[in-house]
Scaffold this motif. Sequence first.
Motif, short mmCIF file in Angstrom:
data_model
loop_
_atom_site.label_atom_id
_atom_site.label_comp_id
_atom_site.label_asym_id
_atom_site.label_seq_id
_atom_site.Cartn_x
_atom_site.Cartn_y
_atom_site.Cartn_z
N LYS A 99 3.38 16.60 -4.61
CA LYS A 99 3.93 16.28 -3.24
C LYS A 99 4.06 17.74 -2.00
O LYS A 99 4.66 18.42 -2.74
CB LYS A 99 5.34 15.65 -3.36
N PHE A 103 0.54 12.50 0.05
CA PHE A 103 0.60 11.43 1.12
C PHE A 103 -0.75 11.51 1.94
O PHE A 103 -1.29 10.42 2.47
CB PHE A 103 1.76 11.46 2.10
N ASN A 138 2.39 10.57 11.04
CA ASN A 138 2.32 10.77 9.73
C ASN A 138 3.01 12.02 9.08
O ASN A 138 4.09 12.02 8.19
CB ASN A 138 0.98 10.70 8.94
N VAL A 142 6.71 12.24 7.01
CA VAL A 142 6.71 12.94 5.61
C VAL A 142 7.91 13.92 5.80
O VAL A 142 8.68 14.13 4.66
CB VAL A 142 5.49 13.43 5.36
N GLU A 147 9.24 8.29 2.75
CA GLU A 147 8.04 8.32 1.96
C GLU A 147 7.66 7.07 1.71
O GLU A 147 6.26 6.86 1.55
CB GLU A 147 8.59 8.86 0.46
N MET A 150 5.44 6.05 4.36
CA MET A 150 4.28 6.71 4.60
C MET A 150 3.05 6.13 3.46
O MET A 150 1.94 6.25 3.74
CB MET A 150 4.29 8.33 4.28
N MET A 151 3.76 5.86 2.28
CA MET A 151 2.71 5.39 1.43
C MET A 151 2.10 4.13 1.69
O MET A 151 1.01 3.57 1.49
CB MET A 151 3.35 5.12 0.00
#
Length: 259
Positions: A99, A103, A138, A142, A147, A150-151
């Motif tokens: 991480k 992402f 994006n 992030v 999160e 974004m996923m």
Amino acid sequence: MQPFDFKKIRIDLLIVLGFAVVALLFCYPQLQGKKLIQGDNISWQGMAREGMAYHDSTGKDVLWTNCVFGGMPSYTIYTAASNHNYISYIQSIIQAIGKPAYFFFLAMLAFFILLRVLNIDKWLSGIGAVAYAFSSFNAVIVMAGHETQMMSLGYLPAVLAGFLLLYRGKWLYGTCLYAVTIALMVANNHFQVLYYTIILLFIAGIGLLAVAVKEKQIKTFIIAAIISIVAGLAGAFTNMASILTTQEYAKETMRGGKS
């Protein structure tokens, strides 16, 4: 069905490997052991602290917390990870890159799959995937710690790719890609993006119906529609615990009209 030929996708695999390199280079401080200070994550840790402490001391989940507002169900905030959520194992493979690089890697991979399904040139697909992943929005979400949003946005192109494969008569590949990515998207519990995805698929379905009528492929369209509905529900049903509890709680909030 013809046997799968890996030689035909060697370039594709190299491009995907390149995505991992690009994501890690963009997130180079991650390789130095640094971490993002994400405002939403810090707030979430405060809200979840009570539930975490209870689970650490008893091994059980508490379903209420006093850390948010005047108190609220904690299952919308935190429950300990369960080894029964098998779909999460797939996401953990993607997250192995670390991480926040994963992402951007996910977004590139999913958009690349979509462009390849649309028969776009491999190298142009790679360029398009990078453009999608590194759009300014994006990077901003992030950094903020959004999160799950974004996923969900990362999985969206792959959902659409599976959907299109179904309507092209690629039943096996389409069903697998569509059902798995829907399940992964729902598992991230970001219903806003999921709602937009349903709208997108509905509009795409109307366009595909027009094509089917023009090309006299109504039978293929009907079969694809049935499979897409069943596969979509199957993917969603893997996360019914999250869906039903959120639905139950929403009725008591301002969004449900009672608060």
